[in-house]
Each structure stands twice: as structure tokens, then as C-alpha cells.
Design a protein around this motif. Structure first.
Motif, PDB file in Angstrom:
ATOM      1  N   ASN A  49       0.827  -1.206   0.000  1.00  0.00           N
ATOM      2  CA  ASN A  49       0.000   0.000   0.000  1.00  0.00           C
ATOM      3  C   ASN A  49       0.862   1.257   0.000  1.00  0.00           C
ATOM      4  N   GLY A  50       1.952   1.219   0.755  1.00  0.00           N
ATOM      5  CA  GLY A  50       2.853   2.359   0.770  1.00  0.00           C
ATOM      6  C   GLY A  50       3.555   2.558  -0.558  1.00  0.00           C
ATOM      7  N   MET A  51       4.047   1.459  -1.144  1.00  0.00           N
ATOM      8  CA  MET A  51       4.756   1.558  -2.418  1.00  0.00           C
ATOM      9  C   MET A  51       3.829   1.946  -3.557  1.00  0.00           C
ATOM     10  N   SER A  52       2.551   1.603  -3.460  1.00  0.00           N
ATOM     11  CA  SER A  52       1.592   2.028  -4.488  1.00  0.00           C
ATOM     12  C   SER A  52       1.546   3.553  -4.560  1.00  0.00           C
TER      13      SER A  52
ATOM     14  N   SER B 248      -4.005  -8.221 -14.153  1.00  0.00           N
ATOM     15  CA  SER B 248      -3.874  -8.489 -12.714  1.00  0.00           C
ATOM     16  C   SER B 248      -5.009  -7.900 -11.884  1.00  0.00           C
ATOM     17  N   GLN B 249      -5.462  -6.700 -12.261  1.00  0.00           N
ATOM     18  CA  GLN B 249      -6.530  -5.985 -11.558  1.00  0.00           C
ATOM     19  C   GLN B 249      -6.213  -5.775 -10.074  1.00  0.00           C
ATOM     20  N   THR B 250      -4.957  -5.410  -9.784  1.00  0.00           N
ATOM     21  CA  THR B 250      -4.571  -5.061  -8.422  1.00  0.00           C
ATOM     22  C   THR B 250      -4.301  -3.566  -8.328  1.00  0.00           C
ATOM     23  N   ILE B 251      -4.383  -3.045  -7.119  1.00  0.00           N
ATOM     24  CA  ILE B 251      -4.147  -1.623  -6.911  1.00  0.00           C
ATOM     25  C   ILE B 251      -2.700  -1.266  -7.228  1.00  0.00           C
ATOM     26  N   TYR B 252      -1.762  -2.143  -6.873  1.00  0.00           N
ATOM     27  CA  TYR B 252      -0.358  -1.811  -7.152  1.00  0.00           C
ATOM     28  C   TYR B 252      -0.102  -1.716  -8.651  1.00  0.00           C
ATOM     29  N   SER B 253      -0.618  -2.669  -9.443  1.00  0.00           N
ATOM     30  CA  SER B 253      -0.375  -2.627 -10.887  1.00  0.00           C
ATOM     31  C   SER B 253      -1.030  -1.394 -11.507  1.00  0.00           C
ATOM     32  N   PHE B 254      -2.173  -0.972 -10.962  1.00  0.00           N
ATOM     33  CA  PHE B 254      -2.802   0.267 -11.426  1.00  0.00           C
ATOM     34  C   PHE B 254      -1.894   1.452 -11.135  1.00  0.00           C
ATOM     35  N   SER B 255      -1.372   1.508  -9.926  1.00  0.00           N
ATOM     36  CA  SER B 255      -0.507   2.609  -9.520  1.00  0.00           C
ATOM     37  C   SER B 255       0.730   2.695 -10.404  1.00  0.00           C
ATOM     38  N   PHE B 256       1.348   1.529 -10.674  1.00  0.00           N
ATOM     39  CA  PHE B 256       2.569   1.568 -11.468  1.00  0.00           C
ATOM     40  C   PHE B 256       2.279   1.916 -12.933  1.00  0.00           C
TER      41      PHE B 256
ATOM     42  N   ILE C 241       3.224   2.270 -22.941  1.00  0.00           N
ATOM     43  CA  ILE C 241       2.168   2.597 -21.990  1.00  0.00           C
ATOM     44  C   ILE C 241       1.052   1.549 -22.058  1.00  0.00           C
ATOM     45  N   LEU C 242       0.696   1.138 -23.276  1.00  0.00           N
ATOM     46  CA  LEU C 242      -0.328   0.100 -23.425  1.00  0.00           C
ATOM     47  C   LEU C 242       0.104  -1.192 -22.742  1.00  0.00           C
ATOM     48  N   VAL C 243       1.388  -1.542 -22.855  1.00  0.00           N
ATOM     49  CA  VAL C 243       1.882  -2.764 -22.214  1.00  0.00           C
ATOM     50  C   VAL C 243       1.697  -2.686 -20.703  1.00  0.00           C
ATOM     51  N   PHE C 244       2.045  -1.561 -20.100  1.00  0.00           N
ATOM     52  CA  PHE C 244       1.935  -1.458 -18.648  1.00  0.00           C
ATOM     53  C   PHE C 244       0.479  -1.393 -18.190  1.00  0.00           C
ATOM     54  N   TRP C 245      -0.391  -0.811 -18.996  1.00  0.00           N
ATOM     55  CA  TRP C 245      -1.809  -0.862 -18.649  1.00  0.00           C
ATOM     56  C   TRP C 245      -2.355  -2.270 -18.831  1.00  0.00           C
ATOM     57  N   SER C 246      -1.785  -3.030 -19.760  1.00  0.00           N
ATOM     58  CA  SER C 246      -2.234  -4.412 -19.921  1.00  0.00           C
ATOM     59  C   SER C 246      -1.902  -5.240 -18.687  1.00  0.00           C
TER      60      SER C 246
END
Length: 269
Positions: free
Chosen positions: A18-21, A223-231, A213-218
Motif C-alpha cells: 500500500n505504501g509503495m503504491s 492483474s486488476q490489483t491496486i499496485y499494478s494500477f498505480s505503477f 504505456i499500453l503494455v503497462f496498462w495491460s
């Protein structure tokens, strides 16, 4: 919160994640803004440049060859993604797709470094450390975050298929435009730059960033996690800044640079 959890898993019981997000998003956005203001990460055409005079710059740690620097950027993340198949074994489809997407993305980048890109000049060691650490830590944390979702109820909206499609489009588009960039360079190692042509280069100067950018949004859609959204959001902010700086650089170097060619988004930005 109920609306959010339709699209993502609930926040994990991890202070670290949560902090790293939050920290990762803010840090990448800050680096993106630094690109806009002229304090560049020193690789590629900005290997030795920093146009901002707002405050004294720290002395660089030194430089390494561009080829070795690029390998340094991507190899740790590739090894981490590859090792996850053994370190975090699971038959969960979403987890397997994320592992495969991360491993394939960074394998492609290592492959490009070894067999496609052409080089001149060097890369600042401090910039290499920042980028390599970011890729490695984000890969590990994305996988760790996904591991914590095992056994939880899936989000109401399953976006895995959209993520797979976006990943394929992103990785193919990124590779194609990297090949076009490589063809601009001679094989003798001479440092020279030309205005890129072909593909989406005819309307934006950084189509390779757009597809990245498309790759990172993919990764987020898979994954549909908060961290992957943040990154993904942080990476987008950084590449927006980098693309703006790249277009500004081309405008300063080439009097015949076509003004209709935007930085990242056709006809808009």
C-alpha cells in the motif's frame, strides 16, 4: 469502495504494498515532470544533457556503454519474472498470465538490446540504477501483490481478455517502432540522429512510448490489483514527460521538423 472493487481486488493486508503504491506513483510522476523541466534521466539522446538551471545538479556517478546500460535496465526484471514461475508456483490463470506477460515483455527488451538496437555514446550510471531498480521492484511487487489475491473473490468485471489483447498490441507496436528507430542508425557506431519516419512516427514522435504505456496498462487489466494500477499510472506520467522532452529536443535540433507531429497522442499532444 464497492465501485472500486468491481474493477480491482481490495487493498492487500500489506503496509509495504500500500505504501509503495502511493510512493511509486508520486515518484514516477515527479520524474516525468523533471523531464518536462529539463532534468532528464541520462540515456539515449539525453545521455549528457540537463537543460534546467534552477538549481545545481549533482555530479554523475560516471557512465557505462549504452548496450551494457540497457541490459542493466531490463535483465533483473526479466530474471525476477522468470523466477516467479518457480518461486511462486500457482495454477491460477490470472497469476500465470501476469507472470508470462512480465517475462515476455522484459525478454523482448533484452532481445532488442542484444540484436536490434544500435548504439553510440553511453548511459549515466545513476540513471541506470534508478530505472533498473524501478523495473525490478515493480515486477517483484506486482507479482507479490498478485500472490496475495489468491483465494479472494474475483472483481465483478473480469478484464483479463482485454489485458491480453492490449498486451499483444502494445508489445508488437513497441517492437515495430523500435525496429524503425534502429534502421535510422548506421552500423559504424557514429552518433547521429534523424527524424524518424514510417508507422506512427508520421504523426507522433514517440509511438514506442505510446505502445509501452499500453503494455503497462495491460499488466493492470490482467492483474486488476491496486499496485499494478498505480505503477501503470506512474509509468504513463513519466513517459508523457519524456515524450514532451523528446519532441522539444527534435524541434531544437531540426529546423524542418514537421510541426503537426505531436509528442505522444496523435493530433492532441
Amino acid at each position: 469502495m464497492e465501485m472500486v472493487t468491481r474493477f480491482v481486488y481490495p487493498p492487500p493486508p500489506s503496509i509495504l504494498l500500500n505504501g509503495m503504491s502511493a510512493v511509486g506513483l508520486v515518484a514516477l510522476a515527479k520524474i516525468g515532470w523533471s523531464e518536462v523541466t529539463g532534468n532528464h534521466l541520462k540515456y539515449s539522446k539525453f545521455a549528457a544533457s540537463s537543460t534546467s538551471t534552477a538549481k545545481p545538479q549533482k555530479q554523475p556517478l560516471g557512465s557505462i556503454s549504452s548496450r551494457n546500460g540497457m541490459l542493466w535496465l531490463y535483465t533483473p526484471a526479466f530474471l525476477a519474472a522468470s523466477a516467479s514461475f518457480f518461486v511462486l508456483p500457482s495454477d491460477d490463470l490470472r497469476f500465470l498470465l501476469l507472470k508470462a506477460a512480465l517475462a515476455l515483455h522484459f525478454f523482448k527488451r533484452v532481445f532488442e538490446v542484444l540484436f536490434i538496437h544500435k548504439y553510440s555514446g553511453g548511459m549515466a550510471v545513476d540513471s541506470a540504477i534508478v530505472i533498473s531498480s524501478s523495473y525490478f521492484s515493480s515486477t517483484v511487487l506486482m507479482l507479490y501483490s498478485q500472490n496475495l489475491t489468491l483465494g479472494l473473490t474475483e472483481p465483478s468485471f473480469d478484464m483479463k481478455l482485454a489485458g491480453i489483447v492490449m498486451f499483444v498490441v502494445g508489445i508488437v507496436g513497441n517492437l515495430y517502432h523500435h525496429v524503425l528507430l534502429a534502421k535510422l542508425r548506421s552500423d559504424d557506431g557514429k552518433k547521429e540522429y534523424k527524424i524518424p519516419k514510417g508507422g506512427l512516427f508520421d504523426i507522433i514522435i514517440c509511438p514506442h512510448y505510446l505502445f509501452e504505456i499500453l503494455v503497462f496498462w495491460s499488466f493492470f487489466l490482467i492483474s486488476q490489483t491496486i499496485y499494478s494500477f498505480s505503477f501503470a499510472m506512474g509509468t504513463m506520467f513519466y513517459l508523457i514527460g519524456r515524450s514532451y522532452a523528446t519532441r522539444t529536443w527534435y524541434l531544437s535540433k531540426f529546423d524542418d521538423f514537421p510541426k503537426h507531429v505531436k509528442a505522444l497522442i496523435p493530433f492532441v499532444f
